[in-house]
Design a protein around this motif. Sequence first.
Motif, short mmCIF file in Angstrom:
data_model
loop_
_atom_site.label_atom_id
_atom_site.label_comp_id
_atom_site.label_asym_id
_atom_site.label_seq_id
_atom_site.Cartn_x
_atom_site.Cartn_y
_atom_site.Cartn_z
N LEU A 27 7.63 -7.90 11.05
CA LEU A 27 8.85 -7.11 10.70
C LEU A 27 9.63 -7.65 9.62
O LEU A 27 9.49 -8.79 9.45
N VAL A 28 9.89 -6.35 8.72
CA VAL A 28 10.43 -7.25 7.28
C VAL A 28 11.62 -5.76 7.06
O VAL A 28 11.37 -4.84 7.49
N GLN A 29 12.61 -6.49 6.40
CA GLN A 29 13.59 -5.54 5.94
C GLN A 29 13.30 -4.73 4.70
O GLN A 29 12.27 -4.95 4.01
N PRO A 30 14.08 -3.51 4.62
CA PRO A 30 13.45 -2.66 3.41
C PRO A 30 13.88 -3.40 2.17
O PRO A 30 14.60 -4.30 1.91
N ARG A 89 1.88 -9.73 2.91
CA ARG A 89 0.52 -9.40 2.20
C ARG A 89 -0.32 -9.39 3.72
O ARG A 89 -0.62 -10.16 4.42
N LEU A 90 -1.21 -8.25 3.59
CA LEU A 90 -2.08 -8.07 4.70
C LEU A 90 -3.27 -8.73 4.32
O LEU A 90 -3.90 -8.60 3.14
N GLU A 104 9.46 4.11 5.74
CA GLU A 104 8.29 5.22 5.89
C GLU A 104 6.97 4.43 5.95
O GLU A 104 5.95 5.11 6.21
N ASP A 105 6.88 3.28 5.51
CA ASP A 105 5.60 2.22 5.42
C ASP A 105 5.26 1.74 6.54
O ASP A 105 4.22 1.27 6.98
N THR A 106 6.06 1.98 7.65
CA THR A 106 6.17 1.45 9.23
C THR A 106 4.83 2.09 9.51
O THR A 106 4.64 3.35 9.80
N VAL A 143 2.90 -3.20 10.87
CA VAL A 143 3.96 -3.39 10.07
C VAL A 143 5.14 -2.40 10.17
O VAL A 143 5.07 -1.30 10.42
N THR A 144 6.31 -3.15 10.43
CA THR A 144 7.52 -2.66 10.56
C THR A 144 8.46 -2.81 9.63
O THR A 144 8.77 -4.17 9.40
N VAL A 145 8.89 -1.91 8.94
CA VAL A 145 9.99 -2.07 8.10
C VAL A 145 11.50 -1.48 8.68
O VAL A 145 11.58 -0.26 8.63
N SER A 146 12.29 -2.43 8.86
CA SER A 146 13.63 -2.03 9.46
C SER A 146 14.57 -3.00 9.16
O SER A 146 14.48 -4.11 9.10
#
Length: 114
Positions: A11-14, A19-20, A89-91, A110-113
């Motif tokens: 989980l990461v903020q916009p 790194r995957l 939208e990269d989620t 990956v969750t961008v929120s």
Amino acid sequence: QVRLVESGGGLVQPGGSLRLSCAGSRFTFSGHEMRWYRQAPGKERELVATISSSGTSTNYRDSVKGRFTISRDNIKNMLFLQMNSLKPEDTAVYYCNVPTLTGWGQGTQVTVSS
């Protein structure tokens, strides 16, 4: 059948970065083009980035150009995706893939929120 193990999601903020990583085994890693795909809820899996077997050639979907970087380490049999300036939208669940061989890994979320 190939074995692919993805990791590094979270989980990461916009605007943040992740790194995957993808560990490949049961095939000659250095001899194959590699790809990252992603699948968002309710949507089809889409190609994100491609890297040649030597790592000298890369391609990206338009929506991630300038933000994502695909790379590989053919000594360690590892594929990477550096993702910067992340957007909601990269989620998606991100998967690595060998286009010429059968098999998928379990993916990494990956969750961008905010």
